[in-house]
Design a protein around this motif. Structure first.
Motif, short mmCIF file in Angstrom:
data_model
loop_
_atom_site.label_atom_id
_atom_site.label_comp_id
_atom_site.label_asym_id
_atom_site.label_seq_id
_atom_site.Cartn_x
_atom_site.Cartn_y
_atom_site.Cartn_z
N ARG A 105 1.34 4.24 -2.90
CA ARG A 105 1.05 5.49 -2.65
C ARG A 105 1.96 6.58 -3.07
N VAL A 106 3.37 6.14 -2.71
CA VAL A 106 4.44 7.16 -3.16
C VAL A 106 4.67 6.85 -4.57
N PHE A 107 4.58 6.00 -5.16
CA PHE A 107 4.74 5.71 -6.58
C PHE A 107 3.74 5.73 -7.48
N GLY A 108 2.69 6.74 -7.20
CA GLY A 108 1.64 7.03 -8.01
C GLY A 108 1.70 8.18 -8.68
N VAL A 167 0.73 -1.22 -0.02
CA VAL A 167 -0.02 -0.09 -0.11
C VAL A 167 0.98 1.30 -0.14
N ARG A 168 1.71 1.27 0.75
CA ARG A 168 2.85 2.35 0.93
C ARG A 168 3.41 2.63 -0.50
N ALA A 169 3.86 1.61 -1.07
CA ALA A 169 4.60 1.82 -2.43
C ALA A 169 3.72 2.27 -3.45
#
Length: 362
Positions: free
Chosen positions: A359-362, A355-357
């Motif tokens: 979010r920041v790689f979106g 989920v974090r990846a």
């Protein structure tokens, strides 16, 4: 003091005593008459009918604010405690602020705010520039919510601001916009705003962006038309036979058995595949977005296999990012390189496909 004055005072005191005694006797007589009017009930008459002749249950008045419970014999018991004795305690929502990639703006209300009003006002708090905003809240009972619910009352709100994504680190303008939106919310419901120092927030954003930039990677393959160009319907038919799902954001996702997107197919010119038309498509791109797809020791091999299947259906040549035909055996070497990148992502707290990846790689 003369004998006359003393006598007058004594007569006054006696008169007062007589009046008090008469009032007591009249009050006692009135109470007895009221009790005689209710020979079959020892309960408070206000709980059994306010008007003469009214059946007891019809005249029963319940105070909504107290939520009183009524026993079978008509007694009031327990109030809210009795009504909710068997109700489960509210549970915290599991979704929380991700402190690794978000910073928080706290808004505390001086008075509880109904969920219906708060939800309507926070609908527009979703973005500040290119950065997403997430709204969390805490009820007056101290229960954490990731979504505001009607029927609850809230003591505070937390606005989570994304520090970095593929548009870059959180900028001063985006941070100012997030603060402004939070202050408008606080002003609307008579609250106060607390946030970290602006420079400290921007420094965190820059550091996170630097980490993400060093780990970001997309691997691609291109299908080049050999004998004829394709229409959108040609591509959609061949893609459906190869296992791709419906169009999303102009591209076709290839989804594995766990529901995860492994790679996508789209037009190389960026135009949506949903744009039906004549045979005008000469190139298609398959893209493996490494941080956004779950780690897989055969990630590139899987995409290359599907690319070759499509090339047979569409009469195309598969070429790599350098425009050279994909050589046999190249998949294994690229998969090995990707394993090292997956390990670095996980070590940095940005596990591929998490989920974090996303979010920041979106």
């Amino acid at each position: 003091m003369s004998d006359l004055q003393t006598g007058l005072i004594a007569l006054g005191v006696l008169a007062i005593v007589v009046v008090l005694g008469l009032n007591w006797w009249q009050d006692r007589r009135a109470r007895k008459q009221i009790q005689d009017g209710f020979p079959d009930s020892g309960k408070d008459p206000l709980l059994h009918g306010a008007e003469p002749g009214m059946p007891p249950t019809e005249g029963l008045r319940r105070e909504p604010a107290l939520g009183s419970a009524i026993e079978s014999d008509g007694n009031v018991v327990g109030g809210l405690a009795a009504r909710d004795a068997d109700a489960p305690a509210p549970q915290h929502d599991t979704d929380e602020v991700d402190e690794a990639c978000e910073t928080v703006i706290d808004i505390s209300f001086l008075e509880p705010v109904p969920g219906d009003e708060l939800a309507a006002f926070t609908q527009g708090i979703r973005h500040a520039g290119q950065k997403s905003l997430r709204v969390f809240a805490e009820t007056t009972e101290g229960v954490h919510r990731s979504a505001i619910r009607s029927g609850e009352r809230y003591a505070s709100v937390q606005v989570a601001v994304l520090l970095a994504n593929r548009s870059g680190p959180l900028s001063a303008g985006e941070w100012a916009e997030a603060l402004s939106r939070s202050r408008v919310l606080a002003d609307r419901f008579d609250g106060t705003v607390e946030a970290s120092d602006s420079q400290a927030v921007l420094d965190r954003a820059n550091k996170l962006d630097a980490v993400c930039a060093a780990l970001d990677a997309q691997v691609g393959l291109t299908l080049v038309a050999s004998s004829r160009r394709w229409s959108s319907s040609d591509v959609l038919t061949a893609a459906r036979e190869a296992g791709f799902s419906s169009i999303h954001d102009g591209r076709l996702p290839w989804i594995d058995e766990h529901g995860a997107v492994r790679f996508t197919l789209g037009r190389s010119d960026g135009v949506s595949l949903g744009s039906a038309g004549a045979a005008t498509i000469g190139q298609l791109s398959l893209i493996l977005d490494v941080p956004r797809a779950p780690a897989d020791e055969h990630a590139f091999s899987r995409m290359a296999k599907v690319a070759r299947q499509l090339s047979g259906r569409l009469e195309a040549t598969v070429v790599d990012d350098n425009g050279r035909p994909l050589a046999d055996g190249a998949e294994a070497a690229i998969d090995k390189q990707l394993q090292a990148l997956y390990a670095r992502l996980e070590h940095s707290g940005l596990k591929a496909g998490s989920v974090r990846a996303m979010r920041v790689f979106g």
